[in-house]
Enzyme design. Structure first.
Site, PDB file in Angstrom:
ATOM      1  N   ASP A   1      -8.329   5.343   2.712  1.00 29.67           N
ATOM      2  CA  ASP A   1      -7.611   6.550   2.335  1.00 29.67           C
ATOM      3  C   ASP A   1      -7.495   6.608   0.816  1.00 29.67           C
ATOM      4  O   ASP A   1      -7.472   5.568   0.142  1.00 29.67           O
ATOM      5  CB  ASP A   1      -6.220   6.527   2.960  1.00 29.67           C
ATOM      6  CG  ASP A   1      -5.502   7.848   2.878  1.00 29.67           C
ATOM      7  OD1 ASP A   1      -5.503   8.583   3.871  1.00 29.67           O
ATOM      8  OD2 ASP A   1      -4.934   8.158   1.805  1.00 29.67           O
TER       9      ASP A   1
ATOM     10  N   HIS B   1      -4.963   7.406  -0.878  1.00 30.30           N
ATOM     11  CA  HIS B   1      -3.654   6.894  -1.279  1.00 30.30           C
ATOM     12  C   HIS B   1      -3.506   5.445  -0.806  1.00 30.30           C
ATOM     13  O   HIS B   1      -3.904   5.106   0.309  1.00 30.30           O
ATOM     14  CB  HIS B   1      -2.541   7.749  -0.676  1.00 30.30           C
ATOM     15  CG  HIS B   1      -2.640   9.202  -1.026  1.00 30.30           C
ATOM     16  ND1 HIS B   1      -3.407  10.081  -0.285  1.00 30.30           N
ATOM     17  CD2 HIS B   1      -2.100   9.925  -2.031  1.00 30.30           C
ATOM     18  CE1 HIS B   1      -3.320  11.290  -0.819  1.00 30.30           C
ATOM     19  NE2 HIS B   1      -2.542  11.223  -1.879  1.00 30.30           N
TER      20      HIS B   1
ATOM     21  N   HIS C   1       1.670   4.971   5.505  1.00 32.84           N
ATOM     22  CA  HIS C   1       2.747   4.851   4.515  1.00 32.84           C
ATOM     23  C   HIS C   1       4.064   4.410   5.149  1.00 32.84           C
ATOM     24  O   HIS C   1       5.054   4.225   4.433  1.00 32.84           O
ATOM     25  CB  HIS C   1       2.952   6.176   3.783  1.00 32.84           C
ATOM     26  CG  HIS C   1       1.806   6.564   2.902  1.00 32.84           C
ATOM     27  ND1 HIS C   1       1.318   5.742   1.908  1.00 32.84           N
ATOM     28  CD2 HIS C   1       1.035   7.687   2.873  1.00 32.84           C
ATOM     29  CE1 HIS C   1       0.308   6.339   1.295  1.00 32.84           C
ATOM     30  NE2 HIS C   1       0.107   7.508   1.877  1.00 32.84           N
TER      31      HIS C   1
ATOM     32  N   ASP D   1      -9.304  11.680   2.354  1.00 32.59           N
ATOM     33  CA  ASP D   1      -8.913  12.474   1.200  1.00 32.59           C
ATOM     34  C   ASP D   1      -9.544  11.981  -0.108  1.00 32.59           C
ATOM     35  O   ASP D   1      -9.205  12.471  -1.183  1.00 32.59           O
ATOM     36  CB  ASP D   1      -7.389  12.551   1.073  1.00 32.59           C
ATOM     37  CG  ASP D   1      -6.696  11.250   1.415  1.00 32.59           C
ATOM     38  OD1 ASP D   1      -7.380  10.238   1.595  1.00 32.59           O
ATOM     39  OD2 ASP D   1      -5.461  11.260   1.511  1.00 32.59           O
TER      40      ASP D   1
END
Length: 439
Positions: free
Chosen positions: A151, A153, A112, A240
């Site tokens: 991931d 996200h 990120h 995740d």
């Protein structure tokens, strides 16, 4: 006796001295349980699987990638440098031929962290995959690189860093941004004006299971990789998407993660997210390691695994199949110009507002990229935030043509003389020149 079909190097760095808080999901236990599991399973007793210590990334590794505002020391700790150094160690093992593949089990994560860094967002301060990629490009040549981010996200930081790079293919499989942080990663996000089609986003509905993820790999990712022909494939191996993860809503399993890596066949995997510390990570990481080593992973099972309970609905299956068909068409026939931003003379300009959820910082940017038929284009970013005043970053790409190189250097010189910016930073990859001015 078992023997790895692929020589695999595994790098551990739990970062004992770094956590957002003692009870935060992103803490050292994420890797301690995995470390115990791999040792208990006897993974390192298998010939061909070797454990390594991380390197420590240098200041120049950060300077090649990020505009750190106000400076590197105030946005990057020693733990971040060791985490990035673990990824760099993984890449060097592969590039130097010491191992066939490498898995960097490191934290803090990084995907990120964007081109400009004012603080921590999404648990990330610096982008460890980008530091790794640019390290090996600096030492092994201008490689074509594919990053497959699995991931849950959206990997918005990696996307941002490589938005204008035609030699980096970025594909992100993630939970639909309308339902989860960071709220981005949609099909229309396809890359910058000089790199259209080099960014592909696959937003998956909540409760997508193994079937959906593996369909994306088989029917979109692998055909695109075959066409792009990267020199190296990297899996940003966020975990995740697991059905037991406490902060997401997907239905992926340890078996699914192992099968994904077996099919994707990455050269390097780098751990990103994953917060089911006991119920998922030790089993997912074991499955990934076995798959990368070319070993049987069929007996890997996490607690509470019930294939019927986590199977996706027919509606999700239909949606994923249709999305893959459309994105494959888009890759081979990208639009003539990006949907984000607009043309201004010889430049393509886009504005961005970015929220640093961990540090509570609001940032605004104006990014301008020179439209160039000969290179990735010189880039300049004006940035200001609730933490820092107006500052300027200018990047000259590694493959810069002479015109872009000259424009980049002159832009910094003129800005320094005028004194309109609090901080000015030059990333000149062409000449390996990294300069920062503060006023």
């Amino acid at each position: 006796m078992l023997e790895a079909a692929n020589k695999l190097g595994i790098i551990f760095f739990p970062a004992y001295d770094w956590a957002i808080s003692p009870t935060h999901p992103e803490r050292e236990e994420r890797l301690l349980y995995t470390q115990d599991q791999l040792r208990e399973e006897g993974l390192f007793d298998i010939p061909g699987i070797t454990e390594y210590k991380p390197l420590v990334a240098g200041r120049e590794d950060v300077e090649r990638v990020h505009f750190c505002i106000p400076d590197i020391e105030r946005v990057c700790t020693k733990s971040h440098l060791v985490s990035a150094g673990g990824a760099i160690q993984a890449a060097r093992l592969v590039m130097e031929g010491k191992e066939d593949k490498a898995f960097a089990l490191v934290r803090p994560p990084g995907h990120h962290a964007m081109k400009v860094v004012h603080g921590n967002r999404g648990f990330c301060n610096v982008n460890i995959e980008a530091l790794m990629i640019e390290h090996i490009r600096e030492h092994f040549g201008p490689l074509r690189v594919a990053v497959i981010d699995t991931d849950c996200h959206h990997g918005d930081g990696t996307q941002d860093i490589y938005w204008n790079d035609p030699d980096t293919l970025f594909i992100s499989l993630h939970q639909d941004g309308r339902t989860i942080f960071p709220g981005t990663g949609f099909p229309a996000e396809l890359g910058g004006v000089n790199a259209l089609g080099r960014t592909l986003n696959i937003p998956l509905p909540p409760r997508t299971s193994d079937r959906g993820f593996l369909h994306v790999i088989d029917h979109l990712v692998l055909p695109v990789l075959e066409h792009f022909k990267p020199d190296i494939v990297i899996n940003s191996a966020g975990q995740d998407n697991h059905f037991s993860d406490p902060i997401t809503d997907m239905r992926f399993s340890a078996q699914g993660y192992a099968a994904l890596n077996s099919r994707l066949n990455p050269d390097i995997a780098v751990l990103e997210g994953g917060y089911a510390i006991q119920g998922a990570l030790p089993y997912v990481n074991l499955g990934i390691a076995l798959a990368m080593a070319g070993l049987d992973y069929s007996s890997v099972r996490e607690p509470d695994f019930d294939p019927a309970a986590i199977e996706q609905s027919p509606r999700i299956t239909e949606y994923v199949e249709r999305l893959c068909e459309e994105m494959l068409k888009v890759y081979f026939n990208p639009p003539s110009q990006p949907r984000q931003g607009e043309k201004s003379g010889d430049w393509w300009v886009r504005t961005k507002d970015i929220f640093y959820d961990t540090d509570g910082i609001n940032e605004s940017q104006v990014e301008s990229v020179r439209i160039c038929p000969d290179c990735a284009g010189v880039m300049k970013i004006e940035t200001w935030s609730t933490a820092n005043p107006l500052s300027l970053g200018v990047q000259v790409p590694q493959n810069a043509c002479e015109k872009c190189r000259g424009i980049g250097i002159r832009t910094v010189e003129e800005a320094h003389v005028k004194g309109n910016y609090r901080y000015i930073q030059l990333i000149n990859r062409k000449d390996k020149q990294y300069v920062q001015y503060g006023f």
